[in-house]
Design a protein around this motif. Sequence first.
Motif, PDB file in Angstrom:
ATOM      1  N   LEU A 133      28.965  29.733  59.986  1.00 52.24           N
ATOM      2  CA  LEU A 133      29.495  28.581  59.255  1.00 52.24           C
ATOM      3  C   LEU A 133      28.861  28.471  57.877  1.00 52.24           C
ATOM      4  N   ALA A 134      27.549  28.711  57.823  1.00 50.56           N
ATOM      5  CA  ALA A 134      26.860  28.655  56.530  1.00 50.56           C
ATOM      6  C   ALA A 134      27.378  29.745  55.591  1.00 50.56           C
ATOM      7  N   ALA A 135      27.694  30.908  56.142  1.00 48.12           N
ATOM      8  CA  ALA A 135      28.220  31.999  55.320  1.00 48.12           C
ATOM      9  C   ALA A 135      29.579  31.623  54.726  1.00 48.12           C
ATOM     10  N   VAL A 136      30.426  30.989  55.537  1.00 50.63           N
ATOM     11  CA  VAL A 136      31.745  30.570  55.053  1.00 50.63           C
ATOM     12  C   VAL A 136      31.599  29.522  53.954  1.00 50.63           C
ATOM     13  N   ALA A 137      30.721  28.534  54.169  1.00 46.27           N
ATOM     14  CA  ALA A 137      30.506  27.497  53.163  1.00 46.27           C
ATOM     15  C   ALA A 137      29.920  28.097  51.882  1.00 46.27           C
ATOM     16  N   SER A 138      29.024  29.063  52.038  1.00 44.60           N
ATOM     17  CA  SER A 138      28.416  29.708  50.872  1.00 44.60           C
ATOM     18  C   SER A 138      29.451  30.480  50.074  1.00 44.60           C
ATOM     19  N   LEU A 139      30.418  31.073  50.765  1.00 44.04           N
ATOM     20  CA  LEU A 139      31.480  31.793  50.067  1.00 44.04           C
ATOM     21  C   LEU A 139      32.315  30.823  49.232  1.00 44.04           C
ATOM     22  N   THR A 140      32.490  29.605  49.723  1.00 48.46           N
ATOM     23  CA  THR A 140      33.181  28.578  48.941  1.00 48.46           C
ATOM     24  C   THR A 140      32.396  28.260  47.674  1.00 48.46           C
ATOM     25  N   GLU A 141      31.065  28.204  47.804  1.00 55.47           N
ATOM     26  CA  GLU A 141      30.219  27.973  46.625  1.00 55.47           C
ATOM     27  C   GLU A 141      30.375  29.108  45.618  1.00 55.47           C
ATOM     28  N   VAL A 142      30.457  30.349  46.102  1.00 52.50           N
ATOM     29  CA  VAL A 142      30.662  31.499  45.219  1.00 52.50           C
ATOM     30  C   VAL A 142      31.980  31.343  44.458  1.00 52.50           C
ATOM     31  N   ALA A 143      33.023  30.967  45.189  1.00 51.86           N
ATOM     32  CA  ALA A 143      34.337  30.808  44.551  1.00 51.86           C
ATOM     33  C   ALA A 143      34.308  29.721  43.489  1.00 51.86           C
ATOM     34  N   ILE A 144      33.624  28.621  43.766  1.00 53.50           N
ATOM     35  CA  ILE A 144      33.538  27.521  42.802  1.00 53.50           C
ATOM     36  C   ILE A 144      32.783  27.967  41.552  1.00 53.50           C
ATOM     37  N   GLU A 145      31.637  28.631  41.740  1.00 54.02           N
ATOM     38  CA  GLU A 145      30.835  29.071  40.600  1.00 54.02           C
ATOM     39  C   GLU A 145      31.568  30.120  39.767  1.00 54.02           C
ATOM     40  N   GLU A 146      32.287  31.018  40.441  1.00 53.08           N
ATOM     41  CA  GLU A 146      33.029  32.036  39.701  1.00 53.08           C
ATOM     42  C   GLU A 146      34.204  31.423  38.947  1.00 53.08           C
ATOM     43  N   ALA A 147      34.811  30.376  39.523  1.00 53.16           N
ATOM     44  CA  ALA A 147      35.884  29.682  38.809  1.00 53.16           C
ATOM     45  C   ALA A 147      35.329  28.991  37.563  1.00 53.16           C
ATOM     46  N   LYS A 148      34.137  28.379  37.676  1.00 50.77           N
ATOM     47  CA  LYS A 148      33.497  27.765  36.508  1.00 50.77           C
ATOM     48  C   LYS A 148      33.211  28.820  35.440  1.00 50.77           C
ATOM     49  N   GLU A 149      32.677  29.970  35.881  1.00 51.06           N
ATOM     50  CA  GLU A 149      32.356  31.038  34.937  1.00 51.06           C
ATOM     51  C   GLU A 149      33.606  31.564  34.252  1.00 51.06           C
ATOM     52  N   GLU A 150      34.699  31.650  35.000  1.00 52.69           N
ATOM     53  CA  GLU A 150      35.948  32.125  34.400  1.00 52.69           C
ATOM     54  C   GLU A 150      36.437  31.167  33.328  1.00 52.69           C
ATOM     55  N   VAL A 151      36.320  29.861  33.601  1.00 52.60           N
ATOM     56  CA  VAL A 151      36.714  28.865  32.599  1.00 52.60           C
ATOM     57  C   VAL A 151      35.841  28.998  31.360  1.00 52.60           C
ATOM     58  N   GLU A 152      34.523  29.150  31.568  1.00 51.24           N
ATOM     59  CA  GLU A 152      33.610  29.279  30.430  1.00 51.24           C
ATOM     60  C   GLU A 152      33.897  30.554  29.642  1.00 51.24           C
ATOM     61  N   GLN A 153      34.191  31.640  30.346  1.00 50.45           N
ATOM     62  CA  GLN A 153      34.539  32.887  29.665  1.00 50.45           C
ATOM     63  C   GLN A 153      35.800  32.712  28.826  1.00 50.45           C
ATOM     64  N   ASN A 154      36.773  32.036  29.378  1.00 47.09           N
ATOM     65  CA  ASN A 154      38.007  31.804  28.622  1.00 47.09           C
ATOM     66  C   ASN A 154      37.737  30.974  27.368  1.00 47.09           C
ATOM     67  N   LEU A 155      36.879  29.971  27.490  1.00 48.23           N
ATOM     68  CA  LEU A 155      36.547  29.136  26.341  1.00 48.23           C
ATOM     69  C   LEU A 155      35.782  29.939  25.283  1.00 48.23           C
ATOM     70  N   ARG A 156      34.815  30.751  25.751  1.00 51.01           N
ATOM     71  CA  ARG A 156      34.065  31.582  24.802  1.00 51.01           C
ATOM     72  C   ARG A 156      34.981  32.591  24.127  1.00 51.01           C
ATOM     73  N   GLY A 157      35.838  33.226  24.932  1.00 47.18           N
ATOM     74  CA  GLY A 157      36.756  34.212  24.374  1.00 47.18           C
ATOM     75  C   GLY A 157      37.720  33.594  23.378  1.00 47.18           C
ATOM     76  N   SER A 158      38.246  32.415  23.701  1.00 46.17           N
ATOM     77  CA  SER A 158      39.172  31.729  22.799  1.00 46.17           C
ATOM     78  C   SER A 158      38.489  31.367  21.486  1.00 46.17           C
ATOM     79  N   PHE A 159      37.248  30.891  21.574  1.00 51.35           N
ATOM     80  CA  PHE A 159      36.510  30.517  20.373  1.00 51.35           C
ATOM     81  C   PHE A 159      36.256  31.737  19.485  1.00 51.35           C
ATOM     82  N   LEU A 160      35.799  32.837  20.082  1.00 48.73           N
ATOM     83  CA  LEU A 160      35.524  34.038  19.292  1.00 48.73           C
ATOM     84  C   LEU A 160      36.804  34.626  18.697  1.00 48.73           C
ATOM     85  N   GLU A 161      37.889  34.593  19.453  1.00 49.82           N
ATOM     86  CA  GLU A 161      39.163  35.076  18.925  1.00 49.82           C
ATOM     87  C   GLU A 161      39.610  34.227  17.727  1.00 49.82           C
ATOM     88  N   ASP A 162      39.411  32.921  17.820  1.00 49.01           N
ATOM     89  CA  ASP A 162      39.763  32.050  16.703  1.00 49.01           C
ATOM     90  C   ASP A 162      38.909  32.369  15.481  1.00 49.01           C
TER      91      ASP A 162
END
Length: 406
Positions: A133-162
């Motif tokens: 159960l802890a492994a499943v919940a931890s995988l959810t945490e991984v997905a959340i953190e990676e989604a945050k990182e993807e948003v930040e990457q998109n923001l950084r990429g958009s800023f540098l492209e501009d």
Amino acid sequence: MSATPARNQPDPHSGGLVERLRAIHLQMVEAVLGGDGLDRVARLAADAAGGAVVVAIPRLQAFAQGGPSAPPETLDAVKRYVADRVKGRPVPAPDGVLMDVPISSGDEVVGAVVLLAAADATPADEAGEYLHLAAVASLTEVAIEEAKEEVEQNLRGSFLEDLRSRPDLEPREIVRRAGRLGCDLSRGTVVLCAELKTDRPRHVVAIINGDEPGALAQLIDDRVYALLPAAGGDDAPEATLDRARRLAQRLGQYGTVGLSSFYADPGEFARAIQEAELVLDVLRQSDGTGGFDSHDIGTGTYRLLFRVLASHPEEVRSFYEDTVAPIVRYDDQYRTDLVGTLESYLEQNCNMNATAAAIYAHRHTVAYRLERVKELTGLDPMLSEDRERLGLGLKAYRIIAPRLPK
């Protein structure tokens, strides 16, 4: 002490096994979604499993522990063990590990939930279930953190492209957007541009962020771009460039790195990016040859030419055409080496005999070639003023060569 069950949730310490598992699962998911992170997951798992539990996810640099405290050497051994497992290395479990459950995303193992032996605790019969159960919940945490990182990457990429494509961006807007991404550009920047020969660009970005806190780094179009904010006080231009050069030297093992000079005005950051790209193109073209190295083009006349080229490319091209372009075209057409002979002559302080020895030619051959240079360019290598123009023309040629028509 056990946590009080949330309202309308089953008590994890009452009822049958299925009900207890469901209650623990709900609390773990609530902990992750509520922002309590893996520490709460580890504590819930430890309380239910009856022992010390460690949740380790190297990708997130996450290491959470719940239950009885374990010795530091045991925790260090668990970190190394999980890191090896993630890398696919078949290693035995260290002493003190009773069982572990991988945290897997598809076929990829990203971490593990580990149950440790504890002197004052006896593991529950269903401990393995709680670890799952802890492994499943931890995988959810991984997905959340990676989604945050993807948003930040998109923001950084958009800023540098501009920055690259919109030289009309307001300076205050540039500083504001960079600040929201954790990068203070109010005092200026040096731009880094790297073309990698490694398939681990995220590792390179991590090195930049580790060495230069506050830097803004992102992979764009197979190149890593980084804005390195001003360092130091009144000596910011020199201090920032020194730090940038040390970073570029470290990154050299991963590919070719170009640096801009220091730009204090946010309105000129687009030129800084162009300058870093130009330096990178020249270094790639030269590949360690061509009469200069990365240190040469990062200083003195070369750096001035790069700044001019980034803002007024037509001026550098015009100067090249007015000086050494005729001998470059002559060499291309007749497979001669007037350019190489002239470069060597200047490098040997205009010593004819030394030049002949350096290019393995007779002294009369050198004299003949220099005469051809004079005829083609109208500039006499024997005259001091003309030599200065020819030398500067050669530097201009070297930095625009990658962009000349073939």
